[in-house]
Design an enzyme around this catalytic site. Sequence first.
Site, PDB file in Angstrom:
ATOM      1  N   HIS A   1      -5.108   0.263  -8.588  1.00  0.00           N
ATOM      2  CA  HIS A   1      -5.504  -1.425  -7.373  1.00  0.00           C
ATOM      3  C   HIS A   1      -6.629  -0.797  -6.874  1.00  0.00           C
ATOM      4  O   HIS A   1      -7.177  -1.922  -6.919  1.00  0.00           O
ATOM      5  CB  HIS A   1      -4.336  -0.582  -6.869  1.00  0.00           C
ATOM      6  CG  HIS A   1      -4.174  -1.230  -5.859  1.00  0.00           C
ATOM      7  ND1 HIS A   1      -3.792  -3.120  -5.573  1.00  0.00           N
ATOM      8  CD2 HIS A   1      -4.179  -1.071  -4.530  1.00  0.00           C
ATOM      9  CE1 HIS A   1      -3.975  -3.446  -4.368  1.00  0.00           C
ATOM     10  NE2 HIS A   1      -3.935  -2.815  -3.616  1.00  0.00           N
ATOM     11  N   ASP A   2      -6.697   0.240  -6.818  1.00  0.00           N
ATOM     12  CA  ASP A   2      -8.455   0.188  -6.096  1.00  0.00           C
ATOM     13  C   ASP A   2      -9.340   0.351  -7.220  1.00  0.00           C
ATOM     14  O   ASP A   2     -10.954  -0.076  -6.168  1.00  0.00           O
ATOM     15  CB  ASP A   2      -8.696   2.049  -6.083  1.00  0.00           C
ATOM     16  CG  ASP A   2      -8.070   2.502  -3.983  1.00  0.00           C
ATOM     17  OD1 ASP A   2      -7.609   1.235  -3.810  1.00  0.00           O
ATOM     18  OD2 ASP A   2      -8.051   3.617  -3.602  1.00  0.00           O
TER      19      ASP A   2
ATOM     20  N   SER B   1      -5.741  -6.698  -2.388  1.00  0.00           N
ATOM     21  CA  SER B   1      -4.963  -6.434  -1.763  1.00  0.00           C
ATOM     22  C   SER B   1      -3.583  -7.045  -1.032  1.00  0.00           C
ATOM     23  O   SER B   1      -3.647  -8.196  -0.812  1.00  0.00           O
ATOM     24  CB  SER B   1      -5.036  -4.713  -1.881  1.00  0.00           C
ATOM     25  OG  SER B   1      -4.281  -3.973  -0.982  1.00  0.00           O
TER      26      SER B   1
ATOM     27  N   ARG C   1       0.100   9.224   4.105  1.00  0.00           N
ATOM     28  CA  ARG C   1      -1.086   7.747   2.919  1.00  0.00           C
ATOM     29  C   ARG C   1      -0.878   8.687   1.587  1.00  0.00           C
ATOM     30  O   ARG C   1      -1.000   8.149   0.660  1.00  0.00           O
ATOM     31  CB  ARG C   1      -2.017   8.988   3.601  1.00  0.00           C
ATOM     32  CG  ARG C   1      -3.461   8.654   3.233  1.00  0.00           C
ATOM     33  CD  ARG C   1      -3.205   6.981   2.679  1.00  0.00           C
ATOM     34  NE  ARG C   1      -4.562   6.779   3.171  1.00  0.00           N
ATOM     35  CZ  ARG C   1      -5.688   5.930   2.896  1.00  0.00           C
ATOM     36  NH1 ARG C   1      -4.197   5.300   2.678  1.00  0.00           N
ATOM     37  NH2 ARG C   1      -6.618   5.523   2.925  1.00  0.00           N
TER      38      ARG C   1
ATOM     39  N   ASP D   1      -3.812  -2.187 -12.390  1.00  0.00           N
ATOM     40  CA  ASP D   1      -2.702  -1.952 -11.414  1.00  0.00           C
ATOM     41  C   ASP D   1      -1.927  -1.377 -11.563  1.00  0.00           C
ATOM     42  O   ASP D   1      -0.967  -2.291 -11.748  1.00  0.00           O
ATOM     43  CB  ASP D   1      -2.986  -3.123 -10.910  1.00  0.00           C
ATOM     44  CG  ASP D   1      -3.166  -2.786  -9.197  1.00  0.00           C
ATOM     45  OD1 ASP D   1      -2.033  -2.512  -8.631  1.00  0.00           O
ATOM     46  OD2 ASP D   1      -3.693  -4.052  -8.405  1.00  0.00           O
TER      47      ASP D   1
END
Length: 401
Positions: free
Chosen positions: A381-382, A182, A254, A348
Amino acid sequence: MDWQTSEDTVPSAPITEADARMLLGRPPTTGAWRDGDPVGDRRFASFTGFRTEGGEELPSWRLSYETWGELSPSRDNAVLVLHALTGDSHLRGPAGPGHPTAGWWEDLVGPGAPIDTDEWFVVAPNMLGGCQGSTGPASVAPDGYEWAARFPYLTIRDQVSAQARLADALGIDVWAGVIGGSMGGMHALEWAIGHPARVERAAILSAPPVTTADQIALNSVQLEAIRIDPRFAGGEYYDAGDGDGPHRGLALARRMALLNYRSPTELNQRFQRSWQSGVSPLGRGGRFAVASYLDFHGNKFTRRFDANSYLTLVDAMNSHDVGRDRDGIEDALKRVTATTLVLGIDSDRLFPIDGQHRIARSIPNTLDGREAVTISSDFGHDGFLIETDEVGRHLRRLLAV
């Protein structure tokens, strides 16, 4: 730009009463590590004089970092591991004094692990502008007050320049590997392009060659969520008491970000339309479980991060463009001489796989030719933090070259 802590990178799950009890009490004004806090496993390298790309000055500054393994007498076994947006230097090890969370890549770094600390000397710094020991907005400036809103604008290249100063201080002329995911992948890519003679191998995980307009737009909404919090006070909030800092704006930023880090498939499968409790959310005052989940992780985040640092680091991500002043992206990528692993996640939606394919097509020497390695995952993405078996297998291939 991801969760980057072991607690947050497990598959999504409904929030329990025990989870909720963890966040009782007022959140701190800032979740930054500050002088006088327990040091934990951190080490510090201090420097004088740093001029940013924009011409601003840091007269004195430091990077916090952690290491594992032993540097060989010939200093040829050093591996640099670079964290993502909200990460830190704590790659492995338990939570405890000085470390609010356990190591974020515990499965991939250590004795016998894919990044084997019996063979490699691993260095993990907290990036410049961060809030876990390196100089950032929450740090005290030469005049005795926090830098706060005065902290210089940083680019990805500025942060890599700071990491190069750390390498010099450690006596490491050439990295055997530079690995990042990332935002850390942006750093790794800049290392390979801007300092090709200092990088033998590189791993670019779930990172793009350029931050696109769509990504900048998503980032801009998060930054505005922080700025419009009345308690942000233009960035001058460090004298406020617990509970009186910009925690609501930071938590909202967040929550917005988390939606980009996971995939619709995972959220839909995990939560469906379930309720958080027996009280209906259909006009009865209850909540959907997925909303409670986002709220919990947003509030948890405020206990380990700093609002000004979030602004600084997201602005740095927005600066990312390997082709800037280098005749374009493709010409810039051709400067890479390192043997390179380029890896992405098929689900992602933050940094889609086409960006990784574009990187692979122009780097002269990749492990897999003109296509990035694609990992199939429901975690979005994670996935590069969660699919450790697959990611570890490819890192072993790279480090065996």
